[in-house]
Motif scaffolding. Structure first.
Motif, PDB file in Angstrom:
ATOM      1  N   VAL A 183      40.303  21.798  35.695  1.00  0.00           N
ATOM      2  CA  VAL A 183      40.733  21.403  34.358  1.00  0.00           C
ATOM      3  C   VAL A 183      39.663  20.485  33.787  1.00  0.00           C
ATOM      4  CG1 VAL A 183      42.461  20.159  33.004  1.00  0.00           C
ATOM      5  CG2 VAL A 183      43.183  21.566  34.955  1.00  0.00           C
ATOM      6  N   ILE A 184      39.223  20.789  32.579  1.00  0.00           N
ATOM      7  CA  ILE A 184      38.259  19.940  31.876  1.00  0.00           C
ATOM      8  C   ILE A 184      38.965  19.351  30.657  1.00  0.00           C
ATOM      9  CG2 ILE A 184      36.096  19.856  30.595  1.00  0.00           C
ATOM     10  CD1 ILE A 184      35.192  22.309  32.263  1.00  0.00           C
ATOM     11  N   VAL A 185      38.915  18.036  30.531  1.00  0.00           N
ATOM     12  CA  VAL A 185      39.502  17.348  29.388  1.00  0.00           C
ATOM     13  C   VAL A 185      38.355  16.754  28.578  1.00  0.00           C
ATOM     14  CG1 VAL A 185      40.981  15.459  28.626  1.00  0.00           C
ATOM     15  CG2 VAL A 185      41.615  16.809  30.656  1.00  0.00           C
ATOM     16  N   HIS A 186      38.229  17.222  27.328  1.00  0.00           N
ATOM     17  CA  HIS A 186      37.183  16.708  26.445  1.00  0.00           C
ATOM     18  C   HIS A 186      37.699  16.826  25.020  1.00  0.00           C
ATOM     19  CE1 HIS A 186      33.035  16.727  24.537  1.00  0.00           C
ATOM     20  NE2 HIS A 186      33.126  15.582  25.172  1.00  0.00           N
ATOM     21  N   ALA A 187      38.382  15.794  24.578  1.00  0.00           N
ATOM     22  CA  ALA A 187      38.982  15.786  23.250  1.00  0.00           C
ATOM     23  C   ALA A 187      38.046  15.102  22.258  1.00  0.00           C
ATOM     24  CB  ALA A 187      40.334  15.086  23.305  1.00  0.00           C
ATOM     25  N   ALA A 191      44.419  20.977  40.965  1.00  0.00           N
ATOM     26  CA  ALA A 191      43.123  21.333  40.387  1.00  0.00           C
ATOM     27  C   ALA A 191      42.124  20.178  40.460  1.00  0.00           C
ATOM     28  CB  ALA A 191      43.307  21.731  38.926  1.00  0.00           C
ATOM     29  N   HIS A 192      40.848  20.545  40.432  1.00  0.00           N
ATOM     30  CA  HIS A 192      39.778  19.563  40.258  1.00  0.00           C
ATOM     31  C   HIS A 192      39.764  19.222  38.771  1.00  0.00           C
ATOM     32  CE1 HIS A 192      36.030  17.456  40.660  1.00  0.00           C
ATOM     33  NE2 HIS A 192      35.514  18.179  39.695  1.00  0.00           N
ATOM     34  N   ILE A 193      39.907  17.954  38.435  1.00  0.00           N
ATOM     35  CA  ILE A 193      40.013  17.540  37.040  1.00  0.00           C
ATOM     36  C   ILE A 193      38.800  16.712  36.658  1.00  0.00           C
ATOM     37  CG2 ILE A 193      41.384  16.233  35.364  1.00  0.00           C
ATOM     38  CD1 ILE A 193      43.798  16.867  37.237  1.00  0.00           C
ATOM     39  N   VAL A 194      38.171  17.100  35.553  1.00  0.00           N
ATOM     40  CA  VAL A 194      37.030  16.384  34.993  1.00  0.00           C
ATOM     41  C   VAL A 194      37.416  15.973  33.578  1.00  0.00           C
ATOM     42  CG1 VAL A 194      34.599  16.508  34.334  1.00  0.00           C
ATOM     43  CG2 VAL A 194      35.411  17.762  36.340  1.00  0.00           C
ATOM     44  N   ALA A 195      37.268  14.692  33.278  1.00  0.00           N
ATOM     45  CA  ALA A 195      37.596  14.186  31.946  1.00  0.00           C
ATOM     46  C   ALA A 195      36.408  13.414  31.389  1.00  0.00           C
ATOM     47  CB  ALA A 195      38.826  13.284  32.017  1.00  0.00           C
ATOM     48  N   HIS A 196      36.106  13.657  30.120  1.00  0.00           N
ATOM     49  CA  HIS A 196      34.962  13.000  29.482  1.00  0.00           C
ATOM     50  C   HIS A 196      35.442  11.889  28.562  1.00  0.00           C
ATOM     51  CE1 HIS A 196      30.880  12.596  28.046  1.00  0.00           C
ATOM     52  NE2 HIS A 196      31.401  12.454  26.839  1.00  0.00           N
ATOM     53  N   PHE A 197      34.788  10.722  28.679  1.00  0.00           N
ATOM     54  CA  PHE A 197      35.111   9.566  27.848  1.00  0.00           C
ATOM     55  C   PHE A 197      33.829   8.926  27.338  1.00  0.00           C
ATOM     56  CE2 PHE A 197      38.494   9.932  30.996  1.00  0.00           C
ATOM     57  CZ  PHE A 197      39.604  10.025  30.164  1.00  0.00           C
ATOM     58  N   GLU A 198      33.885   8.380  26.146  1.00  0.00           N
ATOM     59  CA  GLU A 198      32.764   7.614  25.599  1.00  0.00           C
ATOM     60  C   GLU A 198      32.747   6.215  26.198  1.00  0.00           C
ATOM     61  OE1 GLU A 198      30.328   8.616  23.407  1.00  0.00           O
ATOM     62  OE2 GLU A 198      31.185  10.624  23.583  1.00  0.00           O
ATOM     63  N   SER A 199      33.916   5.651  26.412  1.00  0.00           N
ATOM     64  CA  SER A 199      34.049   4.264  26.855  1.00  0.00           C
ATOM     65  C   SER A 199      34.179   4.167  28.368  1.00  0.00           C
ATOM     66  CB  SER A 199      35.288   3.647  26.204  1.00  0.00           C
ATOM     67  OG  SER A 199      35.658   2.451  26.847  1.00  0.00           O
ATOM     68  N   GLU A 200      33.414   3.276  28.971  1.00  0.00           N
ATOM     69  CA  GLU A 200      33.532   3.014  30.403  1.00  0.00           C
ATOM     70  C   GLU A 200      34.890   2.396  30.715  1.00  0.00           C
ATOM     71  OE1 GLU A 200      33.196   2.749  34.378  1.00  0.00           O
ATOM     72  OE2 GLU A 200      31.925   3.909  33.047  1.00  0.00           O
ATOM     73  N   ALA A 201      35.419   1.574  29.799  1.00  0.00           N
ATOM     74  CA  ALA A 201      36.716   0.927  30.034  1.00  0.00           C
ATOM     75  C   ALA A 201      37.831   1.965  30.145  1.00  0.00           C
ATOM     76  CB  ALA A 201      37.020  -0.068  28.911  1.00  0.00           C
ATOM     77  N   CYS A 229      35.526  11.314  36.134  1.00  0.00           N
ATOM     78  CA  CYS A 229      35.299  10.881  34.755  1.00  0.00           C
ATOM     79  C   CYS A 229      33.812  10.926  34.437  1.00  0.00           C
ATOM     80  CB  CYS A 229      35.830   9.468  34.541  1.00  0.00           C
ATOM     81  SG  CYS A 229      37.607   9.319  34.781  1.00  0.00           S
ATOM     82  N   THR A 230      33.465  11.575  33.337  1.00  0.00           N
ATOM     83  CA  THR A 230      32.073  11.621  32.902  1.00  0.00           C
ATOM     84  C   THR A 230      31.917  10.784  31.641  1.00  0.00           C
ATOM     85  OG1 THR A 230      32.334  13.588  31.503  1.00  0.00           O
ATOM     86  CG2 THR A 230      31.787  13.943  33.834  1.00  0.00           C
ATOM     87  N   ARG A 231      30.695  10.328  31.449  1.00  0.00           N
ATOM     88  CA  ARG A 231      30.349   9.551  30.267  1.00  0.00           C
ATOM     89  C   ARG A 231      29.023  10.053  29.735  1.00  0.00           C
ATOM     90  NH1 ARG A 231      29.408   4.479  30.527  1.00  0.00           N
ATOM     91  NH2 ARG A 231      29.832   4.378  28.334  1.00  0.00           N
ATOM     92  N   PRO A 232      28.735   9.768  28.471  1.00  0.00           N
ATOM     93  CA  PRO A 232      27.442  10.177  27.936  1.00  0.00           C
ATOM     94  C   PRO A 232      26.302   9.569  28.738  1.00  0.00           C
ATOM     95  CG  PRO A 232      28.874   9.376  26.182  1.00  0.00           C
ATOM     96  CD  PRO A 232      29.559   9.067  27.485  1.00  0.00           C
TER      97      PRO A 232
END
Length: 185
Positions: A28-32, A52-62, A76-79
């Motif tokens: 599952v990839i979460v990128h809203a 599932a293996h879940i990957v979520a993208h966020f702009e904020s480290e917090a 969790c991925t970040r830019p």
């Protein structure tokens, strides 16, 4: 493998995810559009307790840290642009190397799990086995550590179930590696 995209009216509506058969997903990839929506989506996804293996993208480290504190197994991925720019300023060409590692063409980064039935393996023997497969073993991540361990010393023992990272032109078939001969003595 198939990729299916799911559009939902509300990121927090768990019913939308059930109708999308989330429970049967392998990944599952979460990128809203923004972190608040991604956060709501992650909590809604996790309400289904997917395997599932879940990957979520966020702009904020917090926000990424908030997700990791509740669900340490969510990746969790970040830019990376700021980190890549800083590294390129220090080490010429670093941005080109990073782009190659993460790109779809040429050598790229892959992961492979040490079989649960294997004995613990020695890092140096593992690196040699990957070289025989025309791959560069770069490190590992085990269940006890959130961060990957890169370029470990040859004497390190790596447990069954550990996730291994490599660079190669193609994914390595784990069945081709001689796990029994890689065992730590």
């Amino acid at each position: 493998d198939q990729i299916r995209f799911v559009a939902v009216d509300s990121y927090a509506d768990c019913g939308e995810y059930a109708r999308a058969a989330l429970g049967g997903a392998a990944r599952v990839i979460v990128h809203a559009a923004d972190d608040d929506r991604s956060l709501a989506a992650v909590f809604a996804v996790m309400a289904h307790r997917p395997a599932a293996h879940i990957v979520a993208h966020f702009e904020s480290e917090a926000v990424a840290q908030l997700v990791r504190s509740h669900y340490p197994h969510v990746e969790c991925t970040r830019p990376l642009h700021v980190d890549v720019i800083a590294r390129a300023a220090q080490d010429a060409g670093s941005s080109l190397v990073a782009g190659e590692w993460l790109g779809a063409g040429g050598p790229t980064q892959f992961s492979l799990q040490v079989p649960d039935a294997a004995a613990p393996v020695r890092a140096g023997l593992l690196a040699a086995a990957f070289r025989k497969e025309a791959a560069l073993w770069i490190g590992y991540r085990d269940g006890r550590n959130a961060a990957p361990i890169l370029n470990p010393p040859d004497h390190v023992e790596i447990a069954p179930g550990t996730l291994l990272y490599s660079l190669a032109d193609a994914r390595i078939d784990g069945a081709r590696l001689p796990w029994a001969t890689l065992a730590a003595a």
